[in-house]
Structure formats: C-alpha cells, structure tokens
Motif scaffolding. Sequence first.
Motif, mmCIF file in Angstrom:
data_model
loop_
_atom_site.group_PDB
_atom_site.id
_atom_site.type_symbol
_atom_site.label_atom_id
_atom_site.label_comp_id
_atom_site.label_asym_id
_atom_site.label_seq_id
_atom_site.Cartn_x
_atom_site.Cartn_y
_atom_site.Cartn_z
ATOM 1 N N ASN A 79 0.816 -1.208 0.000
ATOM 2 C CA ASN A 79 0.000 0.000 0.000
ATOM 3 C C ASN A 79 0.854 1.263 0.000
ATOM 4 O O ASN A 79 0.650 2.170 -0.814
ATOM 5 N N PHE A 80 1.820 1.363 0.912
ATOM 6 C CA PHE A 80 2.627 2.571 1.009
ATOM 7 C C PHE A 80 3.545 2.738 -0.202
ATOM 8 O O PHE A 80 3.854 3.864 -0.602
ATOM 9 N N TYR A 81 4.003 1.642 -0.781
ATOM 10 C CA TYR A 81 4.770 1.710 -2.031
ATOM 11 C C TYR A 81 3.944 2.417 -3.096
ATOM 12 O O TYR A 81 4.413 3.342 -3.770
ATOM 13 N N ASN A 82 2.695 1.982 -3.273
ATOM 14 C CA ASN A 82 1.843 2.555 -4.306
ATOM 15 C C ASN A 82 1.507 4.017 -4.020
ATOM 16 O O ASN A 82 1.455 4.836 -4.941
ATOM 17 N N LEU A 83 1.269 4.360 -2.756
ATOM 18 C CA LEU A 83 0.975 5.739 -2.403
ATOM 19 C C LEU A 83 2.136 6.657 -2.786
ATOM 20 O O LEU A 83 1.943 7.720 -3.382
ATOM 21 N N ILE A 84 3.345 6.236 -2.432
ATOM 22 C CA ILE A 84 4.521 7.068 -2.723
ATOM 23 C C ILE A 84 4.754 7.162 -4.229
ATOM 24 O O ILE A 84 4.947 8.258 -4.779
ATOM 25 N N TYR A 85 4.734 6.033 -4.914
ATOM 26 C CA TYR A 85 5.031 6.043 -6.348
ATOM 27 C C TYR A 85 3.983 6.822 -7.136
ATOM 28 O O TYR A 85 4.308 7.575 -8.065
ATOM 29 N N LYS A 87 2.230 9.341 -6.097
ATOM 30 C CA LYS A 87 2.424 10.770 -5.847
ATOM 31 C C LYS A 87 3.618 11.301 -6.644
ATOM 32 O O LYS A 87 3.568 12.394 -7.206
ATOM 33 N N ILE A 88 4.690 10.516 -6.689
ATOM 34 C CA ILE A 88 5.875 10.961 -7.436
ATOM 35 C C ILE A 88 5.595 10.981 -8.933
ATOM 36 O O ILE A 88 6.110 11.836 -9.663
ATOM 37 N N ALA A 132 6.691 6.815 -17.607
ATOM 38 C CA ALA A 132 6.107 6.581 -16.286
ATOM 39 C C ALA A 132 6.187 7.811 -15.397
ATOM 40 O O ALA A 132 5.370 7.986 -14.494
ATOM 41 N N LEU A 133 7.207 8.679 -15.630
ATOM 42 C CA LEU A 133 7.401 9.890 -14.831
ATOM 43 C C LEU A 133 7.450 11.100 -15.758
ATOM 44 O O LEU A 133 7.756 10.983 -16.945
ATOM 45 N N LYS A 134 7.172 12.273 -15.200
ATOM 46 C CA LYS A 134 7.189 13.515 -15.979
ATOM 47 C C LYS A 134 8.599 14.106 -15.950
ATOM 48 O O LYS A 134 8.976 14.795 -15.007
ATOM 49 N N LEU A 135 9.386 13.807 -16.989
ATOM 50 C CA LEU A 135 10.784 14.225 -17.067
ATOM 51 C C LEU A 135 10.981 15.167 -18.245
ATOM 52 O O LEU A 135 10.405 14.966 -19.311
ATOM 53 N N GLU A 136 11.833 16.154 -18.039
ATOM 54 C CA GLU A 136 12.184 17.078 -19.118
ATOM 55 C C GLU A 136 13.656 17.442 -18.973
ATOM 56 O O GLU A 136 14.034 18.235 -18.115
ATOM 57 N N GLY A 137 14.516 16.796 -19.806
ATOM 58 C CA GLY A 137 15.952 17.016 -19.681
ATOM 59 C C GLY A 137 16.619 17.262 -21.016
ATOM 60 O O GLY A 137 15.968 17.277 -22.068
ATOM 61 N N ASP A 138 17.956 17.436 -20.971
ATOM 62 C CA ASP A 138 18.699 17.686 -22.201
ATOM 63 C C ASP A 138 19.057 16.375 -22.885
ATOM 64 O O ASP A 138 18.729 15.283 -22.408
ATOM 65 N N MET A 139 19.753 16.478 -24.015
ATOM 66 C CA MET A 139 20.065 15.311 -24.821
ATOM 67 C C MET A 139 20.911 14.297 -24.053
ATOM 68 O O MET A 139 20.665 13.093 -24.124
ATOM 69 N N LYS A 177 14.709 21.799 -10.685
ATOM 70 C CA LYS A 177 13.356 22.345 -10.786
ATOM 71 C C LYS A 177 12.327 21.231 -10.554
ATOM 72 O O LYS A 177 11.312 21.150 -11.236
ATOM 73 N N ALA A 178 12.598 20.401 -9.556
ATOM 74 C CA ALA A 178 11.660 19.324 -9.229
ATOM 75 C C ALA A 178 10.469 19.890 -8.464
ATOM 76 O O ALA A 178 10.603 20.777 -7.619
ATOM 77 N N ASP A 179 9.307 19.357 -8.792
ATOM 78 C CA ASP A 179 8.055 19.831 -8.201
ATOM 79 C C ASP A 179 7.793 19.103 -6.876
ATOM 80 O O ASP A 179 6.808 18.373 -6.715
ATOM 81 N N LEU A 180 8.688 19.330 -5.905
ATOM 82 C CA LEU A 180 8.600 18.646 -4.611
ATOM 83 C C LEU A 180 8.917 19.621 -3.489
ATOM 84 O O LEU A 180 9.723 20.538 -3.658
ATOM 85 N N THR A 181 8.292 19.389 -2.322
ATOM 86 C CA THR A 181 8.509 20.251 -1.164
ATOM 87 C C THR A 181 8.973 19.423 0.024
ATOM 88 O O THR A 181 8.895 18.184 0.012
#
Length: 482
Positions: A79-85, A87-88, A132-139, A177-181
């Motif tokens: 359960n906690f694995y899924n909650l964390i993943y 959210k990320i 699977a994740l929202k990533l935006e990086g260089d080449m 610029k990660a969207d985390l607090t």
Amino acid sequence: MMEKAKTAVLAALVILSLVQSYLLAYSMPGLGTTISSAQDYVNAEPMGQEEKVENLIFPEDIVLHMGKGKHTVFYPGMNFYNLIYNKIQSREFKGFQQSPLSVLDWNEVRDRDPGVELRFGSGVPVELLSKALKLEGDMQFNNDVINRIWIFESSGKGEVRTYFFSADGTKVYESVKADLTAQDVQMYVGYGEYQTPYETAGNDLYTPVGPVEATESIVSYMTYSPEQMQRNLFFDPGVTRTISDRSGSQIYTDGKRGLQVEQNGKWISYTDPVAGQGQDDSESDNVYESIKFINQHGGWDGVHRFLHSGPLQAQTVRFQQYYSTQFYGSYPIIPNEPFQFGEIKLRLQQGVVSEYERSLITLQKKAVSQDVRWLPGGETLKDELAQYSRRGEVKALYPAVLASPADDNRLKLEPVWAVRLFDGSQQVLLPAIPGGYKPKPGERGGGPAVPLGSAANGASDAGASAAGAADKSGSNANSQRR
C-alpha cells in the motif's frame, strides 16, 4: 443499331481484358502494389491481455531513509509503495544538471537526511522512464540509463534535493526544478514510522531487523495450446509441419520459422531468422516493438516489470512476472529449475523479433489456498548473506516466490529471500520458516533479544504488525496503479 452497340461493348470488354492481362503480367509499378512486412501473421483469436510500457516500468523497491540511521523498505504492490510512487508520478522533474557521483557523501546522506529512494534494479533508459514519470531534460540526460532516484530533505537547510543516478555508476543528474517540497518528503518518510526497520548490509543492500510476513499460495492455472500459438505465429499455419525431437519436445516449422514446444506443452521457444536491415539497435525501440509483439502474440498474464539487460545486450528484452497476493503486495516469480516460468524474453535484430520465449501458463486470479509464512530476518539473514558463496556478485536482495509445479494444473508459490547477481541471474538465498511459525526475539530468524517492552522490541513487533496491516490493501492499490 442494336447489333452495332453489342459489338462496341464486346470490343471494349476485350480491350479492357487485354489491358488487365498486360498489367498483371508485367507488374507495372504504382498500380495497387501491396508491400508486406518481414513479419506478417494471420489474425488469430485474442489470447492474453494487452499492456502499455508505462505499466511495465516501476521501481524494484522503495527505500525510506528516516534520519539517524533508520530505514525501511517497501516492495511493489504494498500500500505505502503505491501511495509514494503514485504521488511521485504526478510530479514534474526539470532543469537537470550533471555532476560526478562524488558530488555528495551518499553514505552520510543515507543515515542523516530524511528521504525516499526509488530503485529500478539494473536501470531504465530515460526515454522509457519518461513514460512513467514527468521528465524534461537535455540530450545527454535523455540518452542515459537511470537505476535510482533519490529525493531528500537537506539536513538543517529545509530544502529538497532530487538526484537521478546513472546506471554506469559514474555520474548523477540533479533536478533543480523538481516539483517537490519538504512537506512531501516528510509525508513519504512518515509512512515508514511503524514499519519493519531495516539495516544496511553493504553494497546498497538492506536487511530487516526481524521476520517479514509473507504468504505461500497454491494457484490453479490454465494453458494456451501449442496449436493456438502455431495459428498465432505462422503466416500460413496450413503449410506447417510437426517434428518430434529426442527430448520429447515438438517443433512446428513452415520451413523458415520454428516453434519449439517444451515442458509438456507449457513453454515455447520461437525463432524467426530475420535479415538485418542495416540500422543500429536501440534498446528503447526494441522494448516498444517487444511490447507490441507480445500484445499481438500471447499477451500478458498479470503484472510484469521490464528488466534492463545492459548496454552490450540492447538486442535482448526481458520482462519478469510478479505474483500479486491479496494482502502482502506483489512478488517477483523465480522458477524452481528445471521448471521454466515467470519471464518473457525476446531477442530482436534491428527492431524485428527473431527469438521469443515464454510460458503458456495463465494463473487464476484467486488462489486455491494461502498460508502465512515468515521470512527470517535479523542476524540469520545477515549471516546467510555474508556466507553466500557468490556474495561479491550480489546486486540486490528482495522477497520473491519460488514457483514449482503441483498436481491438478496447480503451481506452488513459496516465499523466499532472493538475490540478483551482476549477470542478471536470480538465486534463492533463504526459504521461509516452515509451518507459519513466527520466531520470537532472540530466536533464529527473529529480532534482537532485548527485554520485553523495550523501545527496540516494540519497534520490531509494531513494525511487523503494521507491515501486515499496510499490505492488506496492497493488492487493491496495485490494481488502481495499473
């Protein structure tokens, strides 16, 4: 007048017939030419379910670092694995800056700073991870392979730092610029407060201080027939012939492709000697093609996770099957050799499938029976790991299920501690304690022997109980994630 009309129509038909005959004889280009691919197949009946790449990529485990040298580990389906993943997955990661691995003392960060570490085993190419994740990086970042993501609150500064680790072990990428607090990190870490404590065992390995609750299952199954796979994989099943070899397995062939059926009709090995097309192999492209191929030819049975094969094996694509329990999350499946089960493996040449291996078994969703078993922890597990003959090759330690054939079309799935080695192979390290017995503190496989009611003993017992309670909603949460 009527006779003239009939004669004109007849002459026109004769001329049209001659034109069509000429076109057919000389195959003039551009007029209805049909091009067929190197791998054409008949439209056979649907088999297993289809899958998407984002559902095949998820962490092998999630480690929580709670500061002051305290840690715990969550596994897929809990359960906690899924909650964390989950959210990320909803957060954004941008502004990647490359640094050498030595930019920080990671052992110090591990023991001092509260944080969460998502570990992807041997790694995932960024191109696939971005599904699977929202990533935006260089080449440079986008062309790399990432094997873990570490998010932590920097001690005494109140700032969150996020690092992506390259699988080559030489560099990291910080997402500035990660969207985390800090509140996000504190929430993640809070999930581990009453869970089973884990200790570091070197080489990024963690062992629980006490026993871990698991389940042993007896599961019924059905099988696809070899004839179904023959109809699905061959362009013209009518021209195939069957050959029996000395080992008792059957081989279907149309003179080019081959389908070998082993293990009493429950395992297949398919080969198609495709010609190379001259371009370089791309692992990401091969993964996409593999998923498409499996969707069309056999489908998926339950949960699978993509396994990165390494930079020198971009042509090989592997997916490991997991068994999802009702109460305790999902376990990777390891077959009890020589039994073959629990993995789909393909080999591609320039994006075209040339080899395909898989089981024809499909497990029933509900187990025939399930019994609680306890995986030993504490000094017992640490000693077993230390004495393991290939200890220097161990890359990961995790709970799994050992699959063995039983009577009446059933499998026995026994919980074990397993290790993954540098070469990607998996081995059983230690089985569960027989009979459902939970060892007490001080007993073999139990927690440390301390006076009853002490803080350490309370933490261990509370952790084991809370772990079971958390996992009892793991199956539903895992279904929602997928």
